[in-house]
Design a protein around this motif. Structure first.
Motif, PDB file in Angstrom:
ATOM      1  N   VAL A 140      -8.517  -3.989   6.094  1.00  0.00           N
ATOM      2  CA  VAL A 140      -9.592  -4.426   5.195  1.00  0.00           C
ATOM      3  C   VAL A 140      -9.220  -5.784   4.606  1.00  0.00           C
ATOM      4  O   VAL A 140      -8.048  -6.185   4.599  1.00  0.00           O
ATOM      5  N   ARG A 141     -10.209  -6.489   4.134  1.00  0.00           N
ATOM      6  CA  ARG A 141      -9.998  -7.742   3.417  1.00  0.00           C
ATOM      7  C   ARG A 141     -10.603  -7.602   2.033  1.00  0.00           C
ATOM      8  O   ARG A 141     -11.562  -6.855   1.841  1.00  0.00           O
ATOM      9  N   ASN A 197     -12.229  -4.849   8.246  1.00  0.00           N
ATOM     10  CA  ASN A 197     -12.081  -5.844   9.295  1.00  0.00           C
ATOM     11  C   ASN A 197     -12.273  -5.198  10.658  1.00  0.00           C
ATOM     12  O   ASN A 197     -11.953  -4.015  10.836  1.00  0.00           O
ATOM     13  N   PRO A 198     -12.756  -5.935  11.649  1.00  0.00           N
ATOM     14  CA  PRO A 198     -12.860  -5.365  13.004  1.00  0.00           C
ATOM     15  C   PRO A 198     -11.468  -5.072  13.549  1.00  0.00           C
ATOM     16  O   PRO A 198     -10.484  -5.738  13.204  1.00  0.00           O
ATOM     17  N   PRO A 199     -11.337  -4.064  14.425  1.00  0.00           N
ATOM     18  CA  PRO A 199     -10.010  -3.671  14.943  1.00  0.00           C
ATOM     19  C   PRO A 199      -9.233  -4.802  15.587  1.00  0.00           C
ATOM     20  O   PRO A 199      -7.997  -4.780  15.575  1.00  0.00           O
ATOM     21  N   ASN A 245     -12.074   7.512   6.308  1.00  0.00           N
ATOM     22  CA  ASN A 245     -13.250   6.754   6.733  1.00  0.00           C
ATOM     23  C   ASN A 245     -12.929   6.108   8.077  1.00  0.00           C
ATOM     24  O   ASN A 245     -12.033   5.270   8.171  1.00  0.00           O
ATOM     25  N   LEU A 246     -13.668   6.492   9.112  1.00  0.00           N
ATOM     26  CA  LEU A 246     -13.379   6.011  10.458  1.00  0.00           C
ATOM     27  C   LEU A 246     -13.574   4.504  10.574  1.00  0.00           C
ATOM     28  O   LEU A 246     -12.803   3.809  11.247  1.00  0.00           O
ATOM     29  N   GLY A 285       0.821  -1.197   0.000  1.00  0.00           N
ATOM     30  CA  GLY A 285       0.000   0.000   0.000  1.00  0.00           C
ATOM     31  C   GLY A 285       0.859   1.254   0.000  1.00  0.00           C
ATOM     32  O   GLY A 285       2.023   1.233   0.422  1.00  0.00           O
ATOM     33  N   ARG A 286       0.280   2.343  -0.484  1.00  0.00           N
ATOM     34  CA  ARG A 286       1.009   3.607  -0.568  1.00  0.00           C
ATOM     35  C   ARG A 286       0.688   4.481   0.631  1.00  0.00           C
ATOM     36  O   ARG A 286      -0.440   4.495   1.114  1.00  0.00           O
ATOM     37  N   ALA A 287       1.677   5.192   1.125  1.00  0.00           N
ATOM     38  CA  ALA A 287       1.480   6.109   2.243  1.00  0.00           C
ATOM     39  C   ALA A 287       2.145   7.432   1.890  1.00  0.00           C
ATOM     40  O   ALA A 287       3.350   7.464   1.602  1.00  0.00           O
TER      41      ALA A 287
END
Length: 543
Positions: free
Chosen positions: A236-237, A252-254, A214-215, A148-150
């Motif tokens: 996320v999945r 995904n849940p925390p 997105n929280l 992923g990009r940051a």
């Protein structure tokens, strides 16, 4: 002689493009040994075999199969054709009906071994996902970035998974957090960054959503813990939609998130981070509380989703109400400041202008008659011009068919190496397809369209009913009426120059509802400019 179609595919941009040519060369040799004549080749480059619907080459192969263009499909292995059981069984059922077999480099594919090999291909993909996730978790345990990009970082050359700080971008990150904690909204921050000409993480402009995120998904610059030296993975999945075969993300849940410490990647301090998160939580609670309050039912407006900014083409959205008067504004201006026109206009004025103008225009069907007459005159002119061209194209098409037959006879009867004629056959087929397209265009130009009087009368009656709803045309109990009007319109362009009282509305719509000829069903009509207080300007033939 058995006619064969070759299919070749490779799935990743990390594989060699030469893979396609190698597969085709291998399969041509096999066909020559088995006494099969290669009629055509189909290929998909850098496309996964997990979903047949998303492979253009495979779809072309199946269309050619429907046309009975060949007798057998040849591929290097089954996993080149299918990595999904459903795709295999669906396609195999159709191919069996058409009498078309499947062969690979190891021989003919039967129903039983074909099913088993499709199952093995699907299981390979599933195991690959498991192994990939395991590898990414190992990368995370080592304190490296799992993908992923940051914004604010770049990959270290030659060291997979390692990141380093880009100081110029890090300064932007510090600025965003400081301004947010200081009370600026993400929208205002995005406006200022765009005005300063600072390049965004991706795309052409900063938007409020880029910063706010997105929280639930834990995405967004203000929520990215990498800025305080923590790499968080598995937020996320990815799931594949069984219908479209496209991947979609689900949060995904925390408790399933994976966190690794990376102090060398820290850009902001803990205090600034905590203050930003406190404001995020406060804002989220306020928004949740506002959403929980019962609100009166909002009726859908007839022009909802159709209003566009005349300056940039962005959508026009609600900009709140003042003293009970609702206004609209360009969403591009609101979200990123990239549009120069931030003028707010009364929604009722725009709707009244557009709908009353439509009413006046459809009350004069002579405009539509004039439009259709001009359209038909142009079609007849094209038809006259195409008469001579049609004869030439038909003769050349016949010549190509004979040349293709001679090439195939040379392969089948004279034993000529198919590879030597492959280029000639491909060139002839491309020329034939081009000629068929030109002939279809000439045939289309012979057709004319006609106005449907009943449709004109129906819409005129509908628009007369709308007069009672103006200037507040909610759909309310007249959904059917509103949808009828919406079918006429593709967009309403609002021309409202800043620092001015001038208001013009340009209607862009479709004539298909007023036409009975199916040849015109996919074409849009022209546009009409409606000026506040002046009506149509100039009188144009269609909506």
């Amino acid at each position: 002689m058995i006619r064969a179609a070759i299919y070749a595919r490779y799935s990743s941009d990390r594989q060699k493009d030469r893979s396609i040519e190698d597969q085709i060369a291998l399969l041509r040799e096999m066909c020559a040994r088995e006494g099969m004549a290669v009629i055509s080749t189909f290929e998909d480059r850098q496309i996964s075999g997990g979903g047949a619907i998303n492979r253009p080459g495979f779809q072309s192969l199946m269309r050619a199969a429907e046309a009975q263009s060949f007798d057998v499909i040849v591929a290097e292995d089954m996993d080149r054709l299918f990595r999904n059981q459903a795709d295999y069984h669906t396609s195999r059922e159709r191919l069996d009906f058409l009498g078309i077999q499947i062969h690979t480099a190891s021989g003919k594919v039967g129903k039983l071994d074909g099913s088993l090999r499709a199952l093995m291909g699907e299981m390979f993909i599933e195991n690959l996902v498991v192994h990939t996730r395991r590898g990414m978790e190992g990368v995370l345990r080592d304190g490296r970035h799992a993908g992923g990009r940051a914004y604010g970082y770049r990959a270290v050359t030659g060291k997979p998974g390692e990141l380093e700080i880009v100081e110029a971008e890090a300064e932007v990150v510090r600025r965003i957090f400081a301004e947010y904690v200081g009370g600026k909204s993400p929208r205002d921050i995005a406006h200022d960054l765009n005005k300063a000409g600072i390049a965004p993480p991706r795309g052409e402009s900063w938007n409020a959503s880029t910063i706010n995120g997105n929280l639930q998904r834990g995405h967004g610059l203000l929520l990215n813990e990498i800025y305080v030296g923590k790499i968080v993975w598995n937020k996320v999945r990815m799931l594949k939609n069984p219908t479209t075969k496209k991947r979609i993300s689900r949060p995904n849940p925390p408790d399933q998130w994976r966190v690794a410490e990376a102090p060398h990647l820290r850009i902001i301090g803990d205090d600034l981070w905590r203050m930003a998160q406190a404001r995020k939580r406060e804002t989220s609670r306020a928004e949740a509380g506002a959403a929980a309050k019962p609100r009166p039912h909002k009726q859908r407006r007839i022009l909802a989703g159709l209003l566009r900014c005349g300056s940039c083409g962005g959508s026009m959205v609600s900009a709140g109400d003042r003293y009970g008067t609702y206004r609209i504004q360009c969403s591009t201006f609101r979200e990123s400041g990239k549009c120069s026109n931030g003028r707010r206009v009364k929604r009722d004025d725009v709707e009244h202008l557009a709908l009353s103008g439509m009413q006046r225009e459809l009350a004069k069907p002579a405009y539509l008659v004039e439009y259709v007459k001009a359209y038909n005159d142009e079609r007849r002119k094209l038809a006259r011009d195409g008469v001579n061209q049609r004869g030439k194209l038909e003769r050349r098409k016949g010549e190509i068919a004979r040349e293709l037959n001679r090439a195939i006879d040379a392969i089948v009867k004279a034993g000529v190496d198919p590879a030597t004629l492959a280029g000639t056959i491909k060139r002839l087929e491309a020329e034939r397809d081009e000629i068929e397209g030109k002939l279809a265009a000439i045939k289309e130009s012979d057709k004319v369209i006609a106005l449907h009087p009943a449709a004109i009368d129906r819409y005129r009656r509908d628009l007369e009913k709308l007069a009672g709803l103006l200037p507040r045309p909610d759909l309310g109990d007249c959904d059917e009426l509103g949808e009828s009007v919406r079918r006429l319109i593709s967009a309403v362009i609002v021309h409202a120059p800043p620092n001015s009282e001038k208001l013009e509305v340009e209607i862009r719509g479709r004539l298909e509802e007023l036409l009975e000829a199916p040849t015109f069903m996919r074409r849009s009509g022209g546009g009409s400019l409606l000026v506040a207080g002046e009506g149509l300007e100039p009188p144009t033939p269609g909506l």
